[in-house]
Scaffold this active site. Structure first.
Site, PDB file in Angstrom:
ATOM      1  N   ASP A 190       6.308 -39.686  30.461  1.00  0.00           N
ATOM      2  CA  ASP A 190       7.616 -40.164  30.895  1.00  0.00           C
ATOM      3  C   ASP A 190       7.964 -39.764  32.188  1.00  0.00           C
ATOM      4  OD1 ASP A 190       8.927 -40.723  28.373  1.00  0.00           O
ATOM      5  OD2 ASP A 190       8.869 -38.495  27.680  1.00  0.00           O
TER       6      ASP A 190
ATOM      7  N   HIS B  26       2.136 -31.581  27.435  1.00  0.00           N
ATOM      8  CA  HIS B  26       1.827 -32.160  26.114  1.00  0.00           C
ATOM      9  C   HIS B  26       1.484 -31.483  25.242  1.00  0.00           C
ATOM     10  CE1 HIS B  26       1.270 -35.404  23.400  1.00  0.00           C
ATOM     11  NE2 HIS B  26       2.213 -36.085  23.905  1.00  0.00           N
TER      12      HIS B  26
HETATM   13  N1  ACO Z   1       6.697 -27.244  33.161  1.00  0.00           N
HETATM   14  C1  ACO Z   1       6.384 -26.046  33.330  1.00  0.00           C
HETATM   15  N2  ACO Z   1       5.686 -25.118  32.575  1.00  0.00           N
HETATM   16  C2  ACO Z   1       5.404 -25.943  31.605  1.00  0.00           C
HETATM   17  C3  ACO Z   1       5.638 -27.093  31.053  1.00  0.00           C
HETATM   18  C4  ACO Z   1       6.724 -27.816  32.052  1.00  0.00           C
HETATM   19  N3  ACO Z   1       6.656 -29.048  32.003  1.00  0.00           N
HETATM   20  N4  ACO Z   1       5.178 -27.665  29.725  1.00  0.00           N
HETATM   21  C5  ACO Z   1       4.721 -26.378  29.350  1.00  0.00           C
HETATM   22  N5  ACO Z   1       4.755 -25.510  30.334  1.00  0.00           N
HETATM   23  C6  ACO Z   1       4.419 -24.041  30.089  1.00  0.00           C
HETATM   24  C7  ACO Z   1       5.287 -23.256  29.080  1.00  0.00           C
HETATM   25  O1  ACO Z   1       6.395 -22.671  29.966  1.00  0.00           O
HETATM   26  C8  ACO Z   1       4.154 -22.293  28.450  1.00  0.00           C
HETATM   27  O2  ACO Z   1       4.113 -21.253  29.552  1.00  0.00           O
HETATM   28  P1  ACO Z   1       3.894 -19.544  28.955  1.00  0.00           P
HETATM   29  O3  ACO Z   1       2.697 -19.666  28.058  1.00  0.00           O
HETATM   30  O4  ACO Z   1       3.624 -18.914  30.218  1.00  0.00           O
HETATM   31  O5  ACO Z   1       5.300 -19.349  28.358  1.00  0.00           O
HETATM   32  C9  ACO Z   1       3.046 -23.301  28.317  1.00  0.00           C
HETATM   33  O6  ACO Z   1       3.323 -23.827  29.240  1.00  0.00           O
HETATM   34  C10 ACO Z   1       3.025 -23.549  26.932  1.00  0.00           C
HETATM   35  O7  ACO Z   1       4.036 -24.289  26.483  1.00  0.00           O
HETATM   36  P2  ACO Z   1       4.626 -24.535  25.224  1.00  0.00           P
HETATM   37  O8  ACO Z   1       6.036 -25.113  25.051  1.00  0.00           O
HETATM   38  O9  ACO Z   1       4.107 -23.806  24.449  1.00  0.00           O
HETATM   39  O10 ACO Z   1       3.737 -26.013  24.756  1.00  0.00           O
HETATM   40  P3  ACO Z   1       4.126 -27.201  23.771  1.00  0.00           P
HETATM   41  O11 ACO Z   1       2.766 -27.781  23.501  1.00  0.00           O
HETATM   42  O12 ACO Z   1       4.807 -26.656  22.782  1.00  0.00           O
HETATM   43  O13 ACO Z   1       4.802 -27.927  24.744  1.00  0.00           O
HETATM   44  C11 ACO Z   1       6.126 -29.858  25.522  1.00  0.00           C
HETATM   45  C12 ACO Z   1       4.785 -29.351  24.942  1.00  0.00           C
HETATM   46  C13 ACO Z   1       7.356 -29.622  24.766  1.00  0.00           C
HETATM   47  C14 ACO Z   1       5.860 -31.438  25.824  1.00  0.00           C
HETATM   48  C15 ACO Z   1       6.376 -29.135  27.075  1.00  0.00           C
HETATM   49  O14 ACO Z   1       5.005 -29.238  27.775  1.00  0.00           O
HETATM   50  C16 ACO Z   1       7.533 -29.517  27.731  1.00  0.00           C
HETATM   51  O15 ACO Z   1       8.521 -28.830  27.383  1.00  0.00           O
HETATM   52  N6  ACO Z   1       7.389 -30.459  28.632  1.00  0.00           N
HETATM   53  C17 ACO Z   1       8.624 -31.113  29.399  1.00  0.00           C
HETATM   54  C18 ACO Z   1       9.417 -32.216  28.686  1.00  0.00           C
HETATM   55  C19 ACO Z   1       8.484 -33.275  28.680  1.00  0.00           C
HETATM   56  O16 ACO Z   1       7.969 -33.638  29.455  1.00  0.00           O
HETATM   57  N7  ACO Z   1       8.292 -33.967  27.323  1.00  0.00           N
HETATM   58  C20 ACO Z   1       7.794 -34.955  27.085  1.00  0.00           C
HETATM   59  C21 ACO Z   1       6.537 -35.006  26.134  1.00  0.00           C
HETATM   60  S1  ACO Z   1       5.831 -36.545  26.058  1.00  0.00           S
HETATM   61  C22 ACO Z   1       6.514 -37.493  24.949  1.00  0.00           C
HETATM   62  O17 ACO Z   1       7.385 -36.960  24.086  1.00  0.00           O
HETATM   63  C23 ACO Z   1       6.501 -38.794  25.145  1.00  0.00           C
END
Ligand code: ACO
Length: 378
Positions: free
Chosen positions: A314, A261
């Site tokens: 989710d 998140h």
């Molecule tokens: N699984 C594995 N690794 C993850 C995940 C995940 N679900 N989420 C983040 N990471 C890792 C990324 O790969 C990244 O790693 P790195 O630094 O080695 O490249 C690091 O964590 C940071 O990720 P970002 O994308 O920069 O963080 P951001 O704050 O932008 O991401 C997001 C938030 C988009 C929700 C992300 O966690 C994600 O894609 N999650 C999966 C989709 C999801 O569940 N969305 C629902 C969100 S809640 C809602 O909208 C109700």
């Protein structure tokens, strides 16, 4: 030309753009609506009460709630012209149908162009009721089933399930959907509410703002994750496959849906309500498999918590909907049913002390291209 030194905040990560009194999302895993803890609201209130709280800023008295509930119930029927449009676009993704139908509603709402808080609350009540009716009507229509009349004896959540699935839900199921709606109602400056606010900041009408929000909610990084989680559970198929499935995902550096998140760096406080709901439904329906698979995924992902990647709302929502017999492409529309009043609240707040939201983006393209007429271009 030398690039100007600008500190970019890509994705507006960490940027505060205004103040709000509607909700607060805290990294340590706490969520409040107008000062009330989400756990109190989810366990002690109803969706109707919480929508009132969000729109008016205070919990209702009994008579205020009765009036509010009556207004919501009175708005459950859709204009026949909008039903005709739903019939015409019934083959599209339910989120596209919802976006189209909400947009069409603006043509039949006598107050579309009336601005101001009171008109927006009246329109917001109608949109809250109509969003649920659109999702249910479209699902019935695409299945070739007759649409159902709303039942005024049922709550907003209970009536939604009834109009969608054709069966009156029992008390536990109606309350579970009610809780699901409460925890999804508002979430500070999430992407879709921000989109609604950007539209609101141009002083556009409420229907247009809600359309912006719904369009933004559809993406897999936002509302689409619940659908992705259930797809993952189905792909895993058996609890014995969880470890190898996750190992492959990690090796390919793929994200696991339902984790991570932008703000929460601990467990999303909304998740527990749906985890409990998923456990209850698994037991009730005699289908423990999905709960077991997802529990194992959650357990295996525990080491990621050290990096602030924890379970989000989710993750458990999808299994609740699945066990209720709701198809996966309706998971985001259900999120929208709960979130539309959240957009309304944020639009009212934005327009209450408006400033045009218009950030800057650094241009990094060429500056001195020589224009070549079309017949001289190679
Ligand atoms: N699984 C594995 N690794 C993850 C995940 C995940 N679900 N989420 C983040 N990471 C890792 C990324 O790969 C990244 O790693 P790195 O630094 O080695 O490249 C690091 O964590 C940071 O990720 P970002 O994308 O920069 O963080 P951001 O704050 O932008 O991401 C997001 C938030 C988009 C929700 C992300 O966690 C994600 O894609 N999650 C999966 C989709 C999801 O569940 N969305 C629902 C969100 S809640 C809602 O909208 C109700």
């Amino acid at each position: 030309m030398a690039q100007q030194q600008i500190e970019l905040k890509r994705g507006l990560n960490g940027v505060y753009f205004d103040t709000t009194e509607s909700s607060d999302v805290m990294p340590e895993g706490r969520l409040i609506y107008r000062g009330y803890d989400i756990h109190d609201l989810a366990s002690k209130s109803t969706f109707e009460e919480v929508v009132y709280l969000m729109m008016h800023g205070a919990l209702p008295t009994r008579w205020q709630l009765a009036d509010f509930d009556a207004a919501l119930k009175a708005a459950r029927k859709l204009p026949p012209e909008v039903i005709d449009i739903i019939v015409k676009v019934k083959g599209a993704h339910p989120m596209d149908v919802l976006r189209t139908a909400i947009s069409a509603l603006s043509a039949f709402d006598g107050e579309t162009e009336t601005m101001g808080k009171d008109a927006n609350i009246r329109k917001g009540i109608r949109l809250t009721a109509q969003t649920a009716s659109i999702v249910a009507a479209h699902h019935r229509i695409r299945q070739g089933k007759p649409m159902l009349e709303p039942d005024p004896s049922l709550s907003h959540a209970g009536n939604f399930l009834y109009m969608l699935l054709g069966e009156k839900p029992d008390k536990d199921t109606a309350e579970l959907m009610d809780r699901d709606f409460i925890v999804h109602l508002d979430h500070s400056s999430n992407a879709s509410s921000f989109a609604a606010r950007v539209t609101a900041s141009t002083l556009a009408d409420l229907h247009g703002c809600v359309v912006s929000g719904i369009a933004t909610l559809k993406g897999p990084l936002h509302g689409g994750a619940a659908e992705g989680v259930m797809k993952m559970a189905l792909e895993i198929g058996d609890v014995s496959n969880v470890e190898s499935y996750l190992a492959k995902k990690h090796a390919n550096r793929e994200r696991i849906m339902g984790f991570g998140h932008r703000v929460y760096k601990a467990e999303d406080p909304r998740a527990r309500h749906l985890r409990d709901g998923s456990a209850l439904l698994a037991q009730k329906k005699g289908q423990p498999k999905w709960f077991q698979i997802l529990s194992k995924v959650e357990e295996q992902m525990r080491p990621y918590a050290q990096r602030g990647i924890c379970v989000n709302v989710d993750f458990w929502a999808g299994s609740v909907y699945y066990l209720l017999g709701i198809p996966e492409d309706l998971f985001i529309p259900i999120f929208a049913v709960a979130r539309v009043p959240g957009y309304v609240v944020q639009v009212i707040e934005q327009q209450g002390r408006n400033v045009l939201i218009r950030p800057l983006v650094q241009y990094v393209g060429p500056h001195d291209q020589q224009y070549v007429p079309i017949d001289q271009r190679g």
